[in-house]
Motif scaffolding. Structure first.
Motif, mmCIF file in Angstrom:
data_model
loop_
_atom_site.group_PDB
_atom_site.id
_atom_site.type_symbol
_atom_site.label_atom_id
_atom_site.label_comp_id
_atom_site.label_asym_id
_atom_site.label_seq_id
_atom_site.Cartn_x
_atom_site.Cartn_y
_atom_site.Cartn_z
ATOM 1 N N GLN A 482 -39.368 22.121 40.785
ATOM 2 C CA GLN A 482 -40.127 23.132 41.519
ATOM 3 C C GLN A 482 -40.364 24.399 40.702
ATOM 4 O OE1 GLN A 482 -38.744 26.144 42.966
ATOM 5 N NE2 GLN A 482 -40.495 26.675 44.258
ATOM 6 N N GLN A 485 -44.624 25.686 37.926
ATOM 7 C CA GLN A 485 -45.591 26.065 38.961
ATOM 8 C C GLN A 485 -47.024 26.238 38.465
ATOM 9 O OE1 GLN A 485 -44.018 29.343 41.289
ATOM 10 N NE2 GLN A 485 -42.174 28.193 41.822
ATOM 11 N N MET A 488 -49.459 24.347 40.539
ATOM 12 C CA MET A 488 -49.440 24.573 41.981
ATOM 13 C C MET A 488 -50.621 25.417 42.424
ATOM 14 S SD MET A 488 -45.489 25.480 42.921
ATOM 15 C CE MET A 488 -44.141 24.322 42.670
ATOM 16 N N GLN A 492 -48.711 29.152 46.416
ATOM 17 C CA GLN A 492 -47.352 28.607 46.489
ATOM 18 C C GLN A 492 -46.482 29.015 45.301
ATOM 19 O OE1 GLN A 492 -47.954 24.380 46.977
ATOM 20 N NE2 GLN A 492 -48.099 24.555 49.191
ATOM 21 N N ARG A 493 -47.008 29.873 44.439
ATOM 22 C CA ARG A 493 -46.257 30.265 43.255
ATOM 23 C C ARG A 493 -45.369 31.488 43.532
ATOM 24 N NH1 ARG A 493 -50.987 29.896 38.565
ATOM 25 N NH2 ARG A 493 -51.722 27.800 39.104
ATOM 26 N N HIS A 526 -44.382 33.262 35.166
ATOM 27 C CA HIS A 526 -45.165 33.734 36.302
ATOM 28 C C HIS A 526 -45.693 35.149 36.076
ATOM 29 C CE1 HIS A 526 -46.426 34.024 40.492
ATOM 30 N NE2 HIS A 526 -45.711 35.124 40.644
#
Length: 553
Positions: A482, A485, A488, A492-493, A526
């Motif tokens: 998970q 990401q 994704m 949803q990140r 991210h």
């Protein structure tokens, strides 16, 4: 030149054989953030080993972790002092750590903590072990001193591992960090054994056709003790432990394991980005205290809003979540968009093992007294099929109090005492141990109130650790991966799971550390940061190391 016989075994997990210990040690560091992001707040939920590892490394990258903790720092690394004797502790959760856990020991060494061998059954540092099975008792200092049937069981286990799971090949590949060989063998084993229980693996092995051998193995096992409470679980869970030597050469931390997460909270790194020298996680928090328990998580345009028990709500571009994943189902009011549908299914299907312990403090290590006539110790580390199951003895010197773990039990055996108070448990255990040691009065040596825990009734935990049942590999893969990401949906990140139940080696602090490092890489990526080309992180090498995918339809 290093050979497979001289290279040390590490907890290089075959599902994703990334060398986290090398990543941690590399002089280039874990990565670098883009300009303008220094000091950005990132929420870290949970102050156990995973949460503190993630928070510590995010701080070193130049971010400002905001830690939320419902109870006390440490999680299941919980060292409880005896009333009136604070220098002696009972290890309610993690208490023995394999030397192969190289990433965990990076932090143990960083904090300068001392270790000593853990008194496991028949370990070289354990003076003697008594096995009480079906009313028959045997005492031994080494496996060779046990009756022949125990050697037959040990041989049967070795034979099953070599013939059906290529033990030597996998162990050599792990020692040499030969990822190609390791993945080739392990991926085949995953396809073959995902649907098989541990007991099924034994019962279908030619070496274990005798029920008596399976019974002895379940009650006594080898290394850390009996294995029967794991019999319903996927055999893949057991193979990971055996392959990575997680059940061998185990150590205990002098002064208690809670010093590790607690030490990371106050440690001042020599090298860190953005923050002035002398900064610690504690110093970045008001009053040196973590925020209270998280009660609500919601997606917002800027990221994720975190609400806590005080009623405060703050928005963060990223959140690292480290408690047991079941907390997302019943302790935290969660936005469904927090995770994908597949990840939510994996959370729902998570299976936890229960565990109970009871400790007492005694006036001295009286178990080293000699029996008249035989000259043997009056008590030994004990494995029994009676209610105590495992008795561990901790000697702090002949003239100092000693600590006894009078019972360490799992699952059904844990539930047998779950409704009893500490005093009631003590009385039951003393009665059972008197049947094994009729000439020893343990009660006369106890100098403090008993300390006990049952992890399945602890409201913030609801179990000791995760262990997959047969057929649950696909769910584990979803949770572990998970942190990747990029593929994704944008909505949803930014929410990253970590903790030992997200890892492939649940129940081991090493898994808490390594999944926390996955989350650190995830947050770095991210926020637009990157690792150094000479020190790629787990996400950079993910596609060449990724866990094998099993078909769904």
């Amino acid at each position: 030149m290093t050979s497979a016989t001289t290279a040390p075994t590490t907890m290089l997990v075959p599902d994703f054989p990334f060398s986290y210990d090398n990543w941690l040690r590399h002089p280039a560091g874990l990565g670098e953030l883009p300009s303008g992001t220094a000091g950005t707040e990132v929420a870290v939920v949970g102050g156990g080993m995973a949460g503190l590892t993630a928070a510590y490394e995010l701080m070193r990258l130049g971010l400002r972790p905001v830690l939320y903790e419902a109870e006390q720092l440490g999680g299941r690394m919980r060292s409880v002092p005896f009333p009136g004797h604070p220098e002696y502790v009972a290890e309610m959760g993690a208490m023995r750590f394999p030397a192969a856990a190289r990433s965990l020991f990076h932090y143990i060494d960083l904090l300068g903590l001392r270790t000593r061998p853990f008194p496991n059954p028949l370990a070289p540092s354990t003076p003697s072990t008594l096995i009480d099975l079906n009313g028959v008792r045997h005492r031994a200092g080494t496996p060779a001193e046990l009756p022949a049937v125990y050697q037959e069981v040990a041989d049967a286990w070795e034979k099953a591992l070599q013939e059906r799971a290529e033990l030597s090949t996998v162990r050599d590949a792990i020692r040499l960090r030969d990822v190609t060989t390791l993945k080739a063998v392990w991926n085949r084993l995953v396809r073959e054994f995902d649907d098989q229980s541990f007991y099924g693996f034994l019962a279908t092995s030619g070496a274990f056709q005798s029920f008596r051998h399976r019974e002895i193995f379940g009650q006594v096992g080898f290394g850390t003790g009996g294995w029967d409470t794991d019999f319903p679980n996927s055999v893949l869970e057991i193979l990971r432990v055996v392959f990575t030597a997680a059940d061998e050469d185990q150590l205990t931390i002098e002064g208690g394991s809670q010093q590790v997460p607690g030490g990371l909270w106050t440690h001042r790194p020599r090298e860190l980005a953005h923050w002035p020298r002398g900064t610690s996680l504690a110093s970045l928090h008001d009053g040196g205290r973590a925020r209270p328990a998280v009660t609500r998580l919601r997606r917002i345009p800027e990221g994720i809003r975190v609400e806590d028990e005080s009623g405060a709500a703050r928005g963060f571009p990223a959140v690292v979540f480290s408690p047991h994943v079941w907390a997302l189902l019943n302790r935290v009011d969660c936005d469904p968009a927090l995770l994908s549908t597949g990840a939510w299914t994996a959370v729902e299907r998570t299976h936890y093992m229960g565990a109970s312990k009871l400790f007492v403090l005694v006036d001295r290590p009286f178990w080293r007294d000699r029996e008249p006539g035989t000259g043997a110790d009056v008590m030994s580390m004990t494995l029994t099929d009676r209610m105590p199951r495992g008795v561990y003895l901790f000697d702090h010197g002949p003239d100092r109090p000693g600590v006894m773990c009078l019972s360490y039990t799992w699952n059904d055996d844990s539930l047998k005492v779950a409704t009893l108070s500490a005093r009631e448990r003590l009385e039951v255990l003393l009665a059972r141990l008197a049947e094994i040691y009729p000439d020893v009065c343990i009660r006369s040596h106890i100098i403090a109130e008993p300390l006990t825990v049952t992890w399945e009734t602890e409201p913030r935990f609801m179990g000791a650790f995760k262990s997959n049942l047969p057929g649950q590999y696909r769910y584990q893969q979803r949770l572990f991966t998970q942190f990747m990401q990029d593929g994704m949906d944008e909505a949803q990140r930014g929410f990253f799971l970590c903790g030992d139940d997200v890892s492939w080696t649940a129940g081991f602090a090493e898994g808490a550390v390594t999944t926390a490092l996955n989350a650190v890489w995830g947050v770095l990526n991210h926020l637009g940061g990157a690792t150094h080309p000479d020190n790629p992180g787990p996400g950079d090498l993910f596609h060449e190391l990724a866990p094998v995918e099993l078909p769904y339809d």
